[in-house]
Design a protein around this motif. Structure first.
Motif, mmCIF file in Angstrom:
data_model
loop_
_atom_site.group_PDB
_atom_site.id
_atom_site.type_symbol
_atom_site.label_atom_id
_atom_site.label_comp_id
_atom_site.label_asym_id
_atom_site.label_seq_id
_atom_site.Cartn_x
_atom_site.Cartn_y
_atom_site.Cartn_z
ATOM 1 N N LYS A 145 35.564 38.681 41.821
ATOM 2 C CA LYS A 145 36.281 38.441 43.046
ATOM 3 C C LYS A 145 36.239 39.478 44.070
ATOM 4 O O LYS A 145 36.086 40.757 43.876
ATOM 5 N N GLU A 169 38.017 48.336 38.640
ATOM 6 C CA GLU A 169 39.129 47.687 39.323
ATOM 7 C C GLU A 169 39.255 47.884 40.528
ATOM 8 O O GLU A 169 39.712 47.192 41.291
ATOM 9 N N HIS A 190 42.063 47.226 45.062
ATOM 10 C CA HIS A 190 41.008 46.215 44.973
ATOM 11 C C HIS A 190 40.508 45.840 46.295
ATOM 12 O O HIS A 190 41.034 45.048 47.093
ATOM 13 N N LYS A 193 39.741 42.184 47.526
ATOM 14 C CA LYS A 193 41.194 41.338 47.640
ATOM 15 C C LYS A 193 41.784 41.905 48.864
ATOM 16 O O LYS A 193 42.288 40.791 49.482
ATOM 17 N N LYS B 45 46.829 36.409 32.628
ATOM 18 C CA LYS B 45 46.536 37.644 33.630
ATOM 19 C C LYS B 45 46.998 38.804 33.387
ATOM 20 O O LYS B 45 46.389 39.785 33.481
ATOM 21 N N ALA B 49 43.531 41.946 33.892
ATOM 22 C CA ALA B 49 43.798 41.683 35.328
ATOM 23 C C ALA B 49 42.402 40.968 35.855
ATOM 24 O O ALA B 49 42.804 40.221 36.859
ATOM 25 N N ILE B 50 41.410 41.233 35.546
ATOM 26 C CA ILE B 50 40.030 41.067 36.173
ATOM 27 C C ILE B 50 39.763 39.632 35.607
ATOM 28 O O ILE B 50 38.196 39.322 35.868
ATOM 29 N N CYS B 51 40.293 39.140 34.662
ATOM 30 C CA CYS B 51 39.661 37.812 34.342
ATOM 31 C C CYS B 51 39.617 36.768 35.076
ATOM 32 O O CYS B 51 40.172 36.740 36.373
ATOM 33 N N GLU B 53 39.623 32.697 36.572
ATOM 34 C CA GLU B 53 40.603 31.502 36.798
ATOM 35 C C GLU B 53 40.516 30.647 35.323
ATOM 36 O O GLU B 53 41.571 30.230 34.967
#
Lengths: 230, 333
Positions: A145, A169, A190, A193, B45, B49-51, B53
């Protein structure tokens, strides 16, 4: 092709075995690779420069010998970030054989190209057993992400101990210490994000808050420190 | 934007499963779970946390299947979660071939059964994340069991074991192995927190023999290997040796091979010379395991790459148990 007269005059000794090469696992099939176009797969190569001051992780998605997707990640040297910018444009569309003898303008990237060539030509790809390989875009997905490279930056001294600066992270903002001053967790932003929130119109302060999380036993900290300034 | 990663490559397998259980869509599956008061998405989640969707939605589907089946017990719900996860596998992938989704469901179910008393993460101790699964497990498994499940981490390296225990609030157990007599002694224990986390015992071994001795001393019934760091030096040799010794003793031991490189072709076979095959650790895993996963114990992208879901295999074990227990508790209300 010209044969010398010595060879022309020789008696012909027949060649017996002719099995071809051992097949390599590629995108879920076992392939007897004889030509560059027989090579497909997504995998990584890691390279370094002569003084080993910088390193490159190269991810290529190759279909029928042609580089369809290239992800170039570099660490440790400022110049190589610009080399990477050029290499990302240069690599796409070339065959992997062509890419070997193309200057990728940085030792580390050239070395990474050599290493990835070996991995991929010898059938050691990440997609060896993935049916049909991975779609173009899988290289980018590797970033997760917010599309930022996974970078770890940590520092330590005898006198002052360890500092966590950058974790998978995110950018580490606080380190949590227990009553013995040992690390028990950290707080991080992050950045990928956060920038996406800002892009969508969230106020920077709010975006910072929304993109901040913590790891480990941060809440149990006796005190927290800024790893960059304290 | 698509609901989850690689949507187009997965949805054709998911739709028939939705239909089979009379669930109109994944959003409806989510509603089904939420009507029971369970926010599956957030539970998942919360474990890593970084998993991705897709893993959240796979658990949502599995949860909805369990509800549709009218399952009340976490032991059964866990198997349905596996069904949901299996539906998300990309056809023809390693994950599909090895039925990794079903395997995950069955493993979680086994951890909820009373006869399983001790679960061990055989770790490389390379990251804090192996512990993420342990935390999920410790928090939730015991809510659905009469006798608490003991959870241990057993990995190579005593310093790393202590740091991992410290960051996560586990109990670090320092051991000393006597190579002449094969006796294992506990030197000291440091509990870094109280409560469920503090009950997770984290060991650091100096070598394979000490690792096997630790498994014996804890009476490990089920283990899962990490595979990223030290796999040929520690995890697989420990699992294989312990398996042999358990067979000799007539003790049941279920070994799961997981972690980085499993299902891929790397690791000691990555010299990039000579004919290729499955890599060495994958092969070692085949030799001792009762079930084999694929991808990575901690890195979401590497598990996803095997055609499965974007979550480390270890955190996934924690997530399966956590979701199954939450659904059991919701049904009991």
């Amino acid at each position: 092709m010209i044969y010398s007269s010595e060879v022309q005059g020789m008696v012909c000794v027949a060649k017996g075995p002719n099995h071809g090469p051992a097949p390599i696992p590629q995108e879920g099939r076992w392939v007897q690779a004889k030509e560059i176009k027989d090579i497909s797969g997504l995998t990584h190569g890691v390279g370094w420069c002569a003084p080993q001051q910088g390193a490159c992780k190269l991810t290529l998605n190759v279909k029928e010998g042609i580089i369809q997707e290239a992800l170039i990640e570099t660490i440790g040297c400022s110049g190589m970030t610009h080399s990477a910018a050029m290499a990302a444009e240069i690599l796409s569309g070339k065959t992997i054989l062509e890419a070997l003898n193309t200057d990728l303008v940085c030792d580390a990237i050239n070395t990474a190209m050599r290493e990835i060539f070996l991995q991929i030509a010898y059938g050691r790809t990440q997609t060896a057993f993935s049916e049909g390989g991975l779609p173009i875009g899988a290289g980018l997905e590797d970033l997760g992400k917010g599309l930022r490279s996974q970078i770890g930056t940590m520092y330590g001294t005898v006198a002052k101990g360890v500092r966590y600066l950058e974790m998978a992270e995110g950018y580490v903002t606080r380190m949590a210490l227990d009553k013995n001053d040992e690390v028990i967790g950290y707080q991080f932003v992050h950045l990928g994000k956060m920038m996406e929130f800002i892009e969508k119109g969230v106020e920077p302060g709010e975006a910072l808050k929304k993109a901040t999380s913590q790891y480990g036993r941060f809440d149990e900290a006796v005190r927290t420190i800024n790893p960059r300034h304290q | 934007m698509a609901l989850f990663e690689s949507y187009e490559r997965r949805i054709n397998q998911i739709t028939p499963v939705l239909k089979q259980y009379g669930i109109p869509s994944l959003e409806d599956a989510r509603k089904l779970c939420e009507e029971k008061g369970v926010d599956v998405y957030s539970i998942v989640k919360g474990i890593q946390a970084i998993c991705f969707e897709n893993v959240c939605w796979a658990y949502i589907l599995g949860g909805a299947i369990a509800i549709k089946k009218g399952q009340k017990k976490a032991v059964d719900i866990a198997c349905s979660l596996g069904e949901g996860m299996q539906a998300f596998c990309i056809p023809g992938s390693v994950a599909d071939d090895r039925k990794v989704g079903i395997g995950h469901g069955n493993l979680a179910s086994m951890l909820l059964k009373e006869e399983t008393q001790c679960f061990c993460f055989l770790a490389g101790h390379e990251s804090f994340a192996a512990a993420e699964g342990a935390i999920g497990l410790a928090k939730s498994a015991n809510k659905a069991r009469k006798n608490p499940l003991r959870v241990i981490l057993n990995g190579l390296g005593k310093d790393a074991a202590q740091i991992i225990a410290r960051i996560n609030g586990f109990t670090y157990v320092q051991t000393k192995f006597d190579y002449a007599t094969s006796k294992l002694a506990i030197v000291k224990e440091i509990a870094y927190s109280e409560g469920d986390r503090g009950k997770v015992r984290c060991y650091g071994s100096d070598d394979v023999r000490e690792g096997v001795a630790i498994n014996h001393s804890e009476g490990v019934d089920v283990s899962i290997t990490g595979n990223s760091t030290n796999p040929t030096r520690f995890q697989h040799p420990v699992a294989g040796t312990y398996k042999k010794e358990c067979l000799e003793q007539g003790k049941k031991y279920f070994s799961v091979a997981s972690g980085g490189g499993t299902g891929r072709t790397l690791h000691p076979d990555n010299m990039a010379a000579g004919p290729a095959s499955y890599g060495m650790t994958d092969t070692m895993g085949r030799m001792h395991s009762d079930a084999q996963f694929a991808g990575s114990s901690s890195v979401p992208a590497h598990v996803e790459m095997m055609g499965f879901l974007g979550m480390g295999n270890n955190p996934m074990v924690g997530a399966s148990v956590a979701v199954a227990v939450a659904l059991e508790q919701a049904q009991a209300r």
